[in-house]
Scaffold this motif. Structure first.
Motif, mmCIF file in Angstrom:
data_model
loop_
_atom_site.group_PDB
_atom_site.id
_atom_site.type_symbol
_atom_site.label_atom_id
_atom_site.label_comp_id
_atom_site.label_asym_id
_atom_site.label_seq_id
_atom_site.Cartn_x
_atom_site.Cartn_y
_atom_site.Cartn_z
ATOM 1 N N MET A 41 45.656 2.401 -53.371
ATOM 2 C CA MET A 41 45.385 3.820 -53.233
ATOM 3 C C MET A 41 44.423 4.259 -54.334
ATOM 4 O O MET A 41 44.596 3.910 -55.509
ATOM 5 N N ARG A 42 43.403 4.997 -53.958
ATOM 6 C CA ARG A 42 42.412 5.465 -54.908
ATOM 7 C C ARG A 42 42.976 6.614 -55.739
ATOM 8 O O ARG A 42 43.516 7.595 -55.198
ATOM 9 N N LEU A 43 42.871 6.498 -57.058
ATOM 10 C CA LEU A 43 43.360 7.538 -57.949
ATOM 11 C C LEU A 43 42.360 8.682 -58.019
ATOM 12 O O LEU A 43 41.150 8.493 -57.828
ATOM 13 N N VAL A 44 42.866 9.871 -58.318
ATOM 14 C CA VAL A 44 41.985 11.007 -58.566
ATOM 15 C C VAL A 44 41.213 10.742 -59.850
ATOM 16 O O VAL A 44 41.802 10.391 -60.880
ATOM 17 N N THR A 45 39.904 10.879 -59.791
ATOM 18 C CA THR A 45 39.072 10.583 -60.953
ATOM 19 C C THR A 45 39.132 11.732 -61.949
ATOM 20 O O THR A 45 38.760 12.865 -61.650
ATOM 21 N N THR A 46 39.635 11.424 -63.134
ATOM 22 C CA THR A 46 39.674 12.351 -64.263
ATOM 23 C C THR A 46 39.094 11.610 -65.467
ATOM 24 O O THR A 46 38.915 10.383 -65.410
ATOM 25 N N PRO A 47 38.779 12.308 -66.551
ATOM 26 C CA PRO A 47 38.294 11.577 -67.728
ATOM 27 C C PRO A 47 39.277 10.510 -68.206
ATOM 28 O O PRO A 47 38.863 9.431 -68.633
ATOM 29 N N ARG A 48 40.587 10.773 -68.111
ATOM 30 C CA ARG A 48 41.583 9.770 -68.522
ATOM 31 C C ARG A 48 41.526 8.552 -67.598
ATOM 32 O O ARG A 48 41.521 7.415 -68.075
ATOM 33 N N VAL A 49 41.497 8.776 -66.300
ATOM 34 C CA VAL A 49 41.434 7.662 -65.356
ATOM 35 C C VAL A 49 40.134 6.886 -65.534
ATOM 36 O O VAL A 49 40.122 5.649 -65.488
ATOM 37 N N THR A 50 39.027 7.577 -65.756
ATOM 38 C CA THR A 50 37.754 6.896 -65.977
ATOM 39 C C THR A 50 37.820 5.999 -67.208
ATOM 40 O O THR A 50 37.346 4.859 -67.186
ATOM 41 N N ALA A 51 38.427 6.497 -68.296
ATOM 42 C CA ALA A 51 38.572 5.680 -69.504
ATOM 43 C C ALA A 51 39.452 4.471 -69.242
ATOM 44 O O ALA A 51 39.161 3.359 -69.717
ATOM 45 N N LEU A 52 40.519 4.662 -68.486
ATOM 46 C CA LEU A 52 41.420 3.554 -68.184
ATOM 47 C C LEU A 52 40.764 2.532 -67.265
ATOM 48 O O LEU A 52 40.978 1.322 -67.412
ATOM 49 N N ARG A 53 39.966 2.995 -66.327
ATOM 50 C CA ARG A 53 39.218 2.050 -65.492
ATOM 51 C C ARG A 53 38.268 1.216 -66.333
ATOM 52 O O ARG A 53 38.123 0.004 -66.120
ATOM 53 N N GLY A 54 37.616 1.856 -67.285
ATOM 54 C CA GLY A 54 36.726 1.111 -68.171
ATOM 55 C C GLY A 54 37.474 0.072 -68.977
ATOM 56 O O GLY A 54 36.997 -1.055 -69.164
ATOM 57 N N LEU A 55 38.672 0.440 -69.460
ATOM 58 C CA LEU A 55 39.489 -0.507 -70.203
ATOM 59 C C LEU A 55 39.908 -1.667 -69.312
ATOM 60 O O LEU A 55 39.821 -2.834 -69.707
ATOM 61 N N ALA A 56 40.375 -1.374 -68.102
ATOM 62 C CA ALA A 56 40.793 -2.431 -67.180
ATOM 63 C C ALA A 56 39.630 -3.374 -66.872
ATOM 64 O O ALA A 56 39.808 -4.592 -66.825
ATOM 65 N N ASP A 57 38.437 -2.811 -66.685
ATOM 66 C CA ASP A 57 37.262 -3.655 -66.422
ATOM 67 C C ASP A 57 36.940 -4.541 -67.625
ATOM 68 O O ASP A 57 36.615 -5.721 -67.475
ATOM 69 N N ALA A 58 37.057 -3.966 -68.827
ATOM 70 C CA ALA A 58 36.767 -4.739 -70.035
ATOM 71 C C ALA A 58 37.779 -5.846 -70.247
ATOM 72 O O ALA A 58 37.453 -6.909 -70.780
ATOM 73 N N LEU A 59 39.023 -5.603 -69.828
ATOM 74 C CA LEU A 59 40.071 -6.607 -70.002
ATOM 75 C C LEU A 59 40.070 -7.665 -68.902
ATOM 76 O O LEU A 59 40.742 -8.688 -69.040
ATOM 77 N N ALA A 60 39.342 -7.414 -67.825
ATOM 78 C CA ALA A 60 39.384 -8.311 -66.673
ATOM 79 C C ALA A 60 39.159 -9.781 -67.043
ATOM 80 O O ALA A 60 39.903 -10.654 -66.568
ATOM 81 N N PRO A 61 38.171 -10.112 -67.893
ATOM 82 C CA PRO A 61 38.002 -11.534 -68.233
ATOM 83 C C PRO A 61 39.199 -12.111 -68.985
ATOM 84 O O PRO A 61 39.513 -13.294 -68.839
ATOM 85 N N ARG A 62 39.890 -11.297 -69.777
ATOM 86 C CA ARG A 62 41.064 -11.771 -70.512
ATOM 87 C C ARG A 62 42.286 -11.855 -69.604
ATOM 88 O O ARG A 62 43.074 -12.783 -69.712
ATOM 89 N N VAL A 63 42.443 -10.861 -68.734
ATOM 90 C CA VAL A 63 43.594 -10.840 -67.853
ATOM 91 C C VAL A 63 43.472 -11.921 -66.787
ATOM 92 O O VAL A 63 44.410 -12.639 -66.491
ATOM 93 N N GLY A 64 42.284 -12.073 -66.225
ATOM 94 C CA GLY A 64 42.017 -13.168 -65.310
ATOM 95 C C GLY A 64 42.989 -13.232 -64.153
ATOM 96 O O GLY A 64 43.428 -12.228 -63.611
ATOM 97 N N ARG A 65 43.330 -14.445 -63.765
ATOM 98 C CA ARG A 65 44.266 -14.684 -62.677
ATOM 99 C C ARG A 65 45.453 -15.468 -63.191
ATOM 100 O O ARG A 65 45.436 -16.028 -64.280
#
Length: 198
Positions: free
Chosen positions: A1-25
């Motif tokens: 489900m797509r979250l409502v875009t707010t500055p907090r959600v945008t910051a968290l999306r950026g964090l999740a994207d930055a962590l993606a290589p570390r989190v991996g599979r």
């Protein structure tokens, strides 16, 4: 489900994207540390939602749900901030019923909660399982302490100076911000600011 875009959600999306290589599979564990009343639990809840928005399976746990009973803590001496810092949590149960079985992948069930600190009582364990690719997101005081830090793949620290006596002891022993993958400034909780370690 797509979250409502707010500055907090945008910051968290950026964090999740930055962590993606570390989190991996595979099975990965992300830990969020911070002082008392720093907003770490709400932040971890929202980070879970962002990971789930990206299609990841996420399980939430809290150190608060791995407390030792007051009776068990009393075995370690008088009720002091030092005792709480050293013996307030049942780290053996944390490892035995959550971290170790979670790391084994889809073949073994795990428990995300064993104790209710408000009632000072054990809770009926709910054994859970999930796919081989899953994230365990845990928050709590002292989770980035030295004796637990090797359990986590990613460590996040909420900015803020400790004001509680037990937190001051913990930060004197090892400031979680000094070893975290990233620190998060929540002074404006609607607009988190994330800084990454080198």
């Amino acid at each position: 489900m797509r979250l409502v875009t707010t500055p907090r959600v945008t910051a968290l999306r950026g964090l999740a994207d930055a962590l993606a290589p570390r989190v991996g599979r595979g099975r990965m564990i992300v830990a969020v540390d911070g002082p008392l009343r720093s907003g770490k639990s709400a932040f971890a809840d929202d980070l879970r939602d962002v990971f789930e928005e990206a299609g990841r399976t996420v399980f939430r746990a809290r150190m608060e749900d791995f407390h030792r009973s007051r009776e068990a803590q009393a075995a370690f001496g008088a009720d002091t901030p030092e005792r709480y810092y050293r013996y307030g949590f049942d780290e053996s149960a944390l490892r035995r019923v959550l971290v170790e079985p979670f790391r084994m992948g889809g073949s073994t069930a795990f428990v995300t909660r064993v104790f209710d600190p408000v009632r000072d009582a054990w809770v009926e364990p709910k054994w859970r399982s999930g796919p081989e690719d899953a994230i365990l997101l845990i928050d709590g005081r002292f989770v980035l302490r030295e004796r637990l830090a090797e359990l986590w793949d990613v460590g996040l620290a909420i900015e803020g100076e400790p004001t509680d006596a037990a937190d001051r002891i913990a930060y004197a022993a090892r400031d979680p911000r000094s070893i975290a993958t990233a620190t998060v400034d929540l002074r404006d909780p609607l607009r988190p600011v994330v800084a990454y370690s080198d």
